[in-house]
Design a protein around this motif. Sequence first.
Motif, PDB file in Angstrom:
ATOM      1  N   THR A 275       0.812  -1.220   0.000  1.00  0.00           N
ATOM      2  CA  THR A 275       0.000   0.000   0.000  1.00  0.00           C
ATOM      3  C   THR A 275       0.846   1.271   0.000  1.00  0.00           C
ATOM      4  O   THR A 275       0.319   2.355  -0.269  1.00  0.00           O
ATOM      5  CB  THR A 275      -0.921   0.046   1.226  1.00  0.00           C
ATOM      6  N   ASN A 312      -5.706   4.139  -3.699  1.00  0.00           N
ATOM      7  CA  ASN A 312      -5.519   3.884  -2.267  1.00  0.00           C
ATOM      8  C   ASN A 312      -5.594   5.173  -1.459  1.00  0.00           C
ATOM      9  O   ASN A 312      -6.156   5.204  -0.363  1.00  0.00           O
ATOM     10  CB  ASN A 312      -4.166   3.203  -2.022  1.00  0.00           C
ATOM     11  N   ALA A 316      -8.120   6.087   1.479  1.00  0.00           N
ATOM     12  CA  ALA A 316      -7.605   6.394   2.808  1.00  0.00           C
ATOM     13  C   ALA A 316      -8.228   7.660   3.374  1.00  0.00           C
ATOM     14  O   ALA A 316      -8.583   7.714   4.558  1.00  0.00           O
ATOM     15  CB  ALA A 316      -6.084   6.528   2.760  1.00  0.00           C
ATOM     16  N   LEU A 322      -8.192   0.030   1.567  1.00  0.00           N
ATOM     17  CA  LEU A 322      -7.403   0.379   0.394  1.00  0.00           C
ATOM     18  C   LEU A 322      -7.560  -0.699  -0.671  1.00  0.00           C
ATOM     19  O   LEU A 322      -7.317  -1.876  -0.405  1.00  0.00           O
ATOM     20  CB  LEU A 322      -5.935   0.534   0.777  1.00  0.00           C
TER      21      LEU A 322
END
Length: 411
Positions: A275, A312, A316, A322
Motif C-alpha cells: 500500500t 488507495n 484512505a 485500500l
Amino acid sequence: MRTLLILGAGTAGTMAANHLRKVLGDDWSITVVDRDTDHHYQPGYLFVPFWMEPGRVVRDRRPLLAEGVTFVEGRVALVHPERSEVELADGTGMTYDWLIIASGTRPDPTMVEGMAEALARREDVHDFYTLEGATALRERLRTFEAGRLLVHVSEMPIKCPVAPLEFAFLVEDHYRRRGLRHMVDITFVTPLDGAFTKPVAAGELGGLLKDRSIRLAADFAVERVDGEAGTLVAYDGRELRFDLLVTVPPNVGQQFVVDSGLGNDAGFVPVDKHTLRSVEHERIFVLGDASDIPTSKAGSVAHFATESFIDNFLAAVEDRPLPNSFDGHANCFVESGRGQAMLLDFNYDTEPLQGAYPLPAVGPMRLLRPSRVNHLGKLAFEQIYWRMLLPGHRLPVPAEMSMAGKRRPKE
C-alpha cells in the motif's frame, strides 16, 4: 480546506501531484516542496559521458506541475508527524492533513573511506550518479585511452541497479568504436555474488559481460578507495588496481528522514510494501526511492507504484479499505552497447524471465535478449517521460506485472 503536502518534486512527487490534482476536489490544496527548481531526467545521466548534452536532462520543475498545485522552494529540515507539521531549513512551518514523502535517495561517498576525497579531485576517480559527476566523466573519457578501468558498485540498494552494468557495456562499446578496446582492460566490480541479484538475469548479464571480455569481480565488499595509489580495497584484503575508477557510492535516504526518526539505518522510510503507507503514521504515504520496499529503486517502480497508490489515497482519506495492492512491478531497459538493449520485467515474487513484452509472442520488445527495438524503446522513453508520465497521463502498460509472454527456465 484539506491540505496535502508532498515532499519532493522528482518523478514520484510530480506524478502524484498531477494525478491527484485531477481527482481531488476544490476543498483540497496540494503543495509540493523541493530544495530547488531543477527537475532532472536521471536516466540521462548514463548517456552524458558518451553523447547526451548535459543541459538536455534538466528542466524547470514548476511548469511540470498541474495548474492548481503550489510549488515551494525550500529545504526540508524535519517532519513532526505527531503535530502534522513540516519544518523547513529557514524555520518556516507547514502543516498538513496528509503527507507524501517522495524525496528520493542520494549518493553518499563519505560512507567509504577515501571515496569522497578521490571523487572531489575529479582525476582518476569519477561517478555518473550526479549530473556534475557524469559531466566530469565525459571529459575524462575523452582523454583516457589505455589502462585498467573499474566500474564499481559500493553496496545495494542503489538507484537503478542495472545502470552500472549499462555503463560497463557502453564504455566497452565506446572504446571498441574508437579502436582502443585492446588498450583498455575493463572490470565490473560488485558486492553481489554475480552480475545481478536474480539467477536467470544474472546468468544472462554475466554471459554478456563474458562475451564483451569484461571481467567480473563479485562479492567485493569495498573498505576504502586509495586514490593516490590507484587501488580499490575490499574488507577481505583483495586489492584491485585502477587507472580510472567509475564508482557508484552508497545510496542513502535524505537527511531530514533520518533526523526526523522516520527512516531505517539507511534513511529509507518503512512502509507496507503493497500500500506504500507508513507502518508508523497512517497519514503518511511514501513514493519512489524514499521507501524501503524490496524492489528496484528505479523510475519504473515510481511510475507503477504511484499509479497503484492513487486509488488507495482516495480510499484512505475517506477511511475506506485500500483497494490496490502494489506487486513491486519493475521494468528496466539495460543498454548493452552495439545499438542494442535488453529489457527486464519483474516484481516482488517473479524474477526477470525471457519472453516478449508487452504483448505475448508479438512483443515487439524481447525480455533478457539484446535487441535494437529495446534500445529504441529506451531512447523514446525520454519524450514519454516529459510528455506523458510526469503530466499524469496513464500509459498503455498495466501497473501490475503480467506473466503473459514470459517463459520460465526448464528445471
